[in-house]
Design an enzyme around this catalytic site. Structure first.
Site, PDB file in Angstrom:
ATOM      1  CG  HIS A  76      -1.740  -1.007   1.600  1.00  0.00           C
ATOM      2  ND1 HIS A  76      -1.321  -2.163   2.207  1.00  0.00           N
ATOM      3  CD2 HIS A  76      -3.081  -1.130   1.451  1.00  0.00           C
ATOM      4  CE1 HIS A  76      -2.359  -2.955   2.389  1.00  0.00           C
ATOM      5  NE2 HIS A  76      -3.448  -2.363   1.938  1.00  0.00           N
ATOM      6  CG  ASP A  87       1.836  -0.983   3.254  1.00  0.00           C
ATOM      7  OD1 ASP A  87       0.923  -0.628   4.007  1.00  0.00           O
ATOM      8  OD2 ASP A  87       1.712  -1.885   2.388  1.00  0.00           O
ATOM      9  CG  ASP A 103      -4.420 -10.768  -0.984  1.00  0.00           C
ATOM     10  OD1 ASP A 103      -3.583 -10.715  -1.904  1.00  0.00           O
ATOM     11  OD2 ASP A 103      -4.810  -9.769  -0.350  1.00  0.00           O
ATOM     12  CG  ASP A 152      -5.049 -11.051   7.556  1.00  0.00           C
ATOM     13  OD1 ASP A 152      -5.975 -11.524   6.896  1.00  0.00           O
ATOM     14  OD2 ASP A 152      -4.886  -9.819   7.718  1.00  0.00           O
TER      15      ASP A 152
HETATM   16  C1  XLS Z   1      -7.629  -6.591   4.433  1.00  0.00           C
HETATM   17  C2  XLS Z   1      -7.215  -6.770   3.061  1.00  0.00           C
HETATM   18  C3  XLS Z   1      -6.039  -5.899   2.634  1.00  0.00           C
HETATM   19  C4  XLS Z   1      -5.931  -5.875   1.132  1.00  0.00           C
HETATM   20  C5  XLS Z   1      -5.105  -4.747   0.608  1.00  0.00           C
HETATM   21  O1  XLS Z   1      -8.337  -7.386   5.012  1.00  0.00           O
HETATM   22  O2  XLS Z   1      -6.949  -8.116   2.839  1.00  0.00           O
HETATM   23  O3  XLS Z   1      -4.866  -6.341   3.215  1.00  0.00           O
HETATM   24  O4  XLS Z   1      -5.424  -7.058   0.627  1.00  0.00           O
HETATM   25  O5  XLS Z   1      -5.598  -3.518   0.980  1.00  0.00           O
HETATM   26 NI    NI Z   2      -5.973  -8.950   1.175  1.00  0.00          NI
HETATM   27 NI    NI Z   3      -7.663  -9.430   4.513  1.00  0.00          NI
END
Ligand code: XLS
Ligand code: NI
Ligand code: NI
Length: 448
Positions: free
Chosen positions: A101, A104, A296, A309
């Site tokens: 981002h 970041d 992701d 996560d």
């Molecule tokens: C949050 C999201 C974020 C996106 C990018 O839950 O997964 O990390 O991947 O903004």
């Molecule tokens: Ni994400």
């Molecule tokens: Ni996420």
């Protein structure tokens, strides 16, 4: 210069001592399987935010992370130093891609002009490092959810100044995408949703979201930034209800607002679970709509409700995800597996960042190996074909071709007995299917 107290992670294979420590057991980057190198199937990416910025906070506790660049106290000094740490990390881990981002990378100033200046300095350094390392950017994005100005959203904020600011921030972020050569550009609408419908003009908000996506695509075309644009669904959190709820909802939105030609989806495991789906479900929905863009990589926890996560470690899930990818032939036109994942709060040492990525990379590499073998043996393909075989002839073929009217189907069915219909179905032996999948996982990974 060794910034991380860890050696380059080797591929040790499955024959290595089970307790041998840092090493890949299933991910062998240059090994060709299913016609491609593993690195090209998987296109692993490290997420800047979770890896280098995340302090391992949770809703009840401060950060526990210990990071080697904590010694830099000035935010800008630290931001610049982190780039060196990051590039050594990529090299030691053996990944080809990074994601970030805008926020970041560098601290915000008081104005967007100052913020952009901070950011540009760090991006200059990233571009320099890309030249010497060959590292590529899988995607970049704009953080439009952390700062209090985004309290009620960015594009969907009821406040026009916030929409304007978001558009301005996005413009710069697209320019950065072009500079670093991002292959994709992601939009995750962290606060693009609502807390309560009583004070929300949902239609207006969704129109505004679509407007910003169109502005982004138009500007990207204007500057010659040809990244694949991706929307990342998530049903909730931090917002009570997010508009891009899941793959199916987001696809409907894309079609309604004429975005489906230029945008695809970036799907995340933990988000799928929050929406009440499996990761495989989300990937399947996108794949069948021709809209699978990128992934992701992370997983949720059955026992904790929120988006935690975690690094992926569930081989069953990674096998299912990679099965969809193998079916598609690649992750997406330009997709990869970005580890949107962080260590647990108790894994606070620097080397845990390596362990986390290793388990994640190995889990997806293992999933790929299993999925390719299942595909090669046509196990599920034959099973599915057989299950739908009644559509190949007789009344089934008439239904498929559109020849059968309701009257024809009534005619065909009126005198069928209870028994006839029971006989038309058969057990799908689902338990046996699951046993077969387990057997594939165990035998492929055991090298048998
Ligand atoms: C949050 C999201 C974020 C996106 C990018 O839950 O997964 O990390 O991947 O903004
Ligand atoms: Ni994400
Ligand atoms: Ni996420």
């Amino acid at each position: 210069m060794a910034y991380w107290n860890v050696d380059k992670v080797p591929y040790v294979g499955t024959g290595a001592d089970l307790k041998s420590g840092l090493g890949f057991h299933y991910y062998n980057a240059d090994e060709v399987i299913g016609g491609k190198k593993m690195r090209d199937w998987l296109r692993f990416s490290v997420a800047y935010w979770h890896t280098f910025d995340q302090r391992l906070v949770d809703p009840f506790g401060d950060g526990t992370a210990i990071r080697p660049y904590d010694k830099y106290t000035d935010p800008m000094d630290q931001a610049l130093a982190k780039v060196d740490y990051a590039f050594e990390f990529y090299d030691k881990l053996g990944v080809d891609y990074l994601c970030f981002h805008d926020r970041d990378l560098a601290p915000e100033g008081d104005t967007l002009r100052q913020t952009n200046a901070n950011l540009d300095k760090v991006v200059d350094k990233i571009v320099e490092n890309q030249k010497t390392s060959g590292m590529k950017v899988l995607w970049n994005t704009a953080n439009m959810f952390t700062n209090p100005r985004f309290v009620a959203g960015a594009a969907t904020s009821p406040y026009a100044d916030v929409f304007a600011y978001s558009a301005a921030q996005l413009k710069h972020s697209l320019e950065i995408g072009k500079r670093v050569g991002s292959e994709n550009y992601v939009f995750w609408g962290g606060r693009e949703g609502y807390e309560s419908l009583w004070n929300t003009d949902m239609k207006k908000e969704q129109e505004h979201a679509a407007k910003l996506f169109h502005l982004a695509k138009d500007y990207a075309n204007e500057i010659g930034f040809d990244a694949q644009m991706l929307l990342e669904p998530k049903p909730k959190e931090p917002t009570t209800h997010q508009y891009d709820f899941d793959a199916a909802t987001t696809i409907a939105f894309m079609k309604e607002y004429d975005l489906d030609k230029d945008f695809k989806l970036n799907l995340e495991g933990n988000h799928a679970n929050l929406a009440g789906h499996t990761y495989q479900h989300e990937i399947r929905v996108a794949r069948e709509a021709g809209l699978l863009g990128s992934l992701d990589a992370n997983e949720g926890d059955k026992l904790i409700g929120w988006d935690i996560d975690e690094y992926p470690s569930n081989l069953y899930e990674t096998t299912a995800a990679m099965y969809e990818v193998v079916e598609q032939g690649s992750i997406g036109p330009r997709g990869g597996l970005n580890f949107d994942a962080k260590p647990r709060r108790s894994s606070f040492a620097p080397e845990d960042l390596f362990y986390g990525h290793i388990v994640g990379m190995d889990s997806f590499a293992a999933g790929l190996r299993v999925a390719l073998k299942m595909k090669e043996d046509k196990v599920l393909e034959n099973l599915v074909a057989d299950r739908y075989s009644s559509y190949q002839s007789g009344i089934g073929a008439d239904i498929e071709s559109g020849k059968a009217s309701l009257a024809d189907l009534e005619n065909y069915s009126l005198d069928k007995t209870q028994k006839d219909l029971r006989d038309a179905t058969s057990s799908d032996h689902l338990e046996q299917v699951k046993d077969t999948i387990n057997h594939y996982i165990v035998s492929v990974l055991g090298g048998k």
